[in-house]
Design a protein around this motif. Structure first.
Motif, PDB file in Angstrom:
ATOM      1  N   HIS A 284      -9.533  -5.358  -1.162  1.00 11.42           N
ATOM      2  CA  HIS A 284      -8.362  -5.500  -0.307  1.00 11.42           C
ATOM      3  C   HIS A 284      -8.781  -5.560   1.156  1.00 11.42           C
ATOM      4  O   HIS A 284      -9.826  -5.027   1.533  1.00 11.42           O
ATOM      5  CB  HIS A 284      -7.415  -4.311  -0.502  1.00 11.42           C
TER       6      HIS A 284
ATOM      7  N   ALA B 166      -2.187   0.632   4.681  1.00 12.37           N
ATOM      8  CA  ALA B 166      -2.773  -0.324   5.629  1.00 12.37           C
ATOM      9  C   ALA B 166      -2.451   0.058   7.073  1.00 12.37           C
ATOM     10  O   ALA B 166      -3.328   0.092   7.936  1.00 12.37           O
ATOM     11  CB  ALA B 166      -2.262  -1.736   5.335  1.00 12.37           C
TER      12      ALA B 166
ATOM     13  N   THR C 181      -0.976  -5.374   2.369  1.00 14.77           N
ATOM     14  CA  THR C 181      -2.311  -5.896   2.564  1.00 14.77           C
ATOM     15  C   THR C 181      -2.486  -7.082   1.630  1.00 14.77           C
ATOM     16  O   THR C 181      -1.552  -7.485   0.922  1.00 14.77           O
ATOM     17  CB  THR C 181      -3.392  -4.824   2.322  1.00 14.77           C
TER      18      THR C 181
ATOM     19  N   SER D  52      -6.927  -0.410   3.397  1.00 14.96           N
ATOM     20  CA  SER D  52      -6.887   0.673   2.425  1.00 14.96           C
ATOM     21  C   SER D  52      -5.612   0.626   1.593  1.00 14.96           C
ATOM     22  O   SER D  52      -4.516   0.461   2.125  1.00 14.96           O
ATOM     23  CB  SER D  52      -6.954   2.017   3.156  1.00 14.96           C
ATOM     24  N   LYS D  53      -5.762   0.819   0.297  1.00 16.78           N
ATOM     25  CA  LYS D  53      -4.599   0.900  -0.589  1.00 16.78           C
ATOM     26  C   LYS D  53      -3.786   2.167  -0.320  1.00 16.78           C
ATOM     27  O   LYS D  53      -2.632   2.275  -0.728  1.00 16.78           O
ATOM     28  CB  LYS D  53      -5.049   0.874  -2.049  1.00 16.78           C
ATOM     29  N   HIS D  54      -4.401   3.124   0.366  1.00 17.19           N
ATOM     30  CA  HIS D  54      -3.713   4.374   0.695  1.00 17.19           C
ATOM     31  C   HIS D  54      -2.793   4.224   1.902  1.00 17.19           C
ATOM     32  O   HIS D  54      -2.099   5.178   2.271  1.00 17.19           O
ATOM     33  CB  HIS D  54      -4.739   5.486   0.963  1.00 17.19           C
TER      34      HIS D  54
ATOM     35  N   THR E 150       0.834  -1.207   0.000  1.00 17.74           N
ATOM     36  CA  THR E 150       0.000   0.000   0.000  1.00 17.74           C
ATOM     37  C   THR E 150       0.868   1.257   0.000  1.00 17.74           C
ATOM     38  O   THR E 150       2.094   1.180   0.071  1.00 17.74           O
ATOM     39  CB  THR E 150      -0.943   0.003   1.207  1.00 17.74           C
TER      40      THR E 150
END
Length: 221
Positions: A21, A28, A12, A24-26, A6
Motif C-alpha cells: 500500500h 493513511a 490509500t 499505512s493500513k492503520h 484505512t
C-alpha cells in the motif's frame, strides 16, 4: 490500482506490482500527520525557529504529504518550497478520487487540482508563499541546485523496494539536505540506522505512527 480504506477512514492505494500500500493500513492520514508533519516539518520549525522551509519528498505518490504540509504551512504562516520526487506519477483522476479534499482547506484542494499537471513539468506558484514541483524522474536521476531543510523519505518498504534503501540511494538524496536539516521516515531498521550514521547523521528513535512502535528521525551534522 485498488482503493483501500484505512483504519482512520482515509484512503490509500494498493500497488499490485510492488505488493504494498502507498500508506499505512492503520491510517493513511494519521501516518502522514505523525511521521511527516509533526515529526518532520513541525519539529524542524521548532528546532530552528524559522518561518521558511524547503522540503524534499522521496515518493510523492498520492500527494497526501504535500497537501498536509501545505495546509499546515498556510495555517502557521510558513513560507514553503516543496519538491516531490516521483518516477511514476499517478494519473490525476486517481489522485483526485482519493477523498483528500476532506482533510485540507477548499482553497488548497482547488489549487492542487488546478496545478497538478503543471507541477509535473515545472515549478509552480501554488499559493501565497508556497512553491511546488514534482521531479518526474527516478531518485538517482534527481538533481537540484538548492539544499533542503527537511527530507520526507516515503518510499515503499525495503522488503518490496530494496533499491530505494541502499547506501547509494540514501547518500544521493541526503547530499541535498543542509547541515542541521531533518530526515524523517516511517521505517526504522538496523541497516537504515547504520547507513544514516555513516552519512554523518545523528539518529533518533522517535515514536511511530499507529501500527509502528518506532520511526527514524535523523539530523545532519
Amino acid at each position: 490500482m485498488d482503493f483501500v480504506v484505512t483504519a482512520d477512514g482515509s484512503s490509500t492505494l494498493y500497488h499490485a506490482e510492488v505488493g504494498e500500500h502507498y500508506h499505512s493500513k492503520h491510517g493513511a492520514l494519521q501516518e502522514s500527520k505523525h511521521v511527516f508533519i509533526h515529526s518532520g516539518l513541525a519539529y524542524f520549525i521548532e528546532k530552528e525557529k524559522v518561518d521558511s522551509v524547503a522540503i524534499l519528498e522521496v515518493g510523492f505518490g498520492t500527494g497526501l504529504n504535500f497537501l498536509q504540509s501545505t495546509d499546515y504551512s498556510i495555517r502557521e504562516g510558513i513560507k514553503l518550497q516543496y519538491c516531490g520526487i516521483e518516477a511514476y506519477p499517478l494519473a490525476a483522476d486517481i489522485i483526485f478520487s482519493m477523498g483528500y479534499d476532506n482533510y485540507v482547506s477548499l482553497s488548497v484542494w482547488n489549487a492542487f487540482k488546478d496545478k497538478y499537471a503543471d507541477a509535473l513539468t515545472r515549478s509552480v506558484h501554488f499559493a501565497d508563499d508556497i512553491d511546488w514541483q514534482i521531479a518526474h524522474c527516478k531518485v538517482l536521476e534527481f538533481k537540484s541546485d538548492q539544499l533542503f531543510d527537511v527530507i520526507y523519505f516515503d518510499a515503499f518498504a525495503a522488503i518490496h523496494q530494496p533499491e530505494m534503501w541502499t547506501d547509494e540511494t540514501l547518500a544521493h538524496v541526503c547530499q541535498y539536505l543542509r547541515v542541521g536539516g531533518v530526515f524523517v521516515t516511517y521505517a526504522i531498521t538496523g541497516n537504515l540506522k547504520r547507513s544514516m550514521k555513516a552519512l554523518g547523521f545523528e539518529i533518533e528513535k522517535a515514536p511511530g505512527a499507529p501500527g509502528k512502535r518506532e520511526m527514524l528521525r535523523a539530523v545532519k551534522l
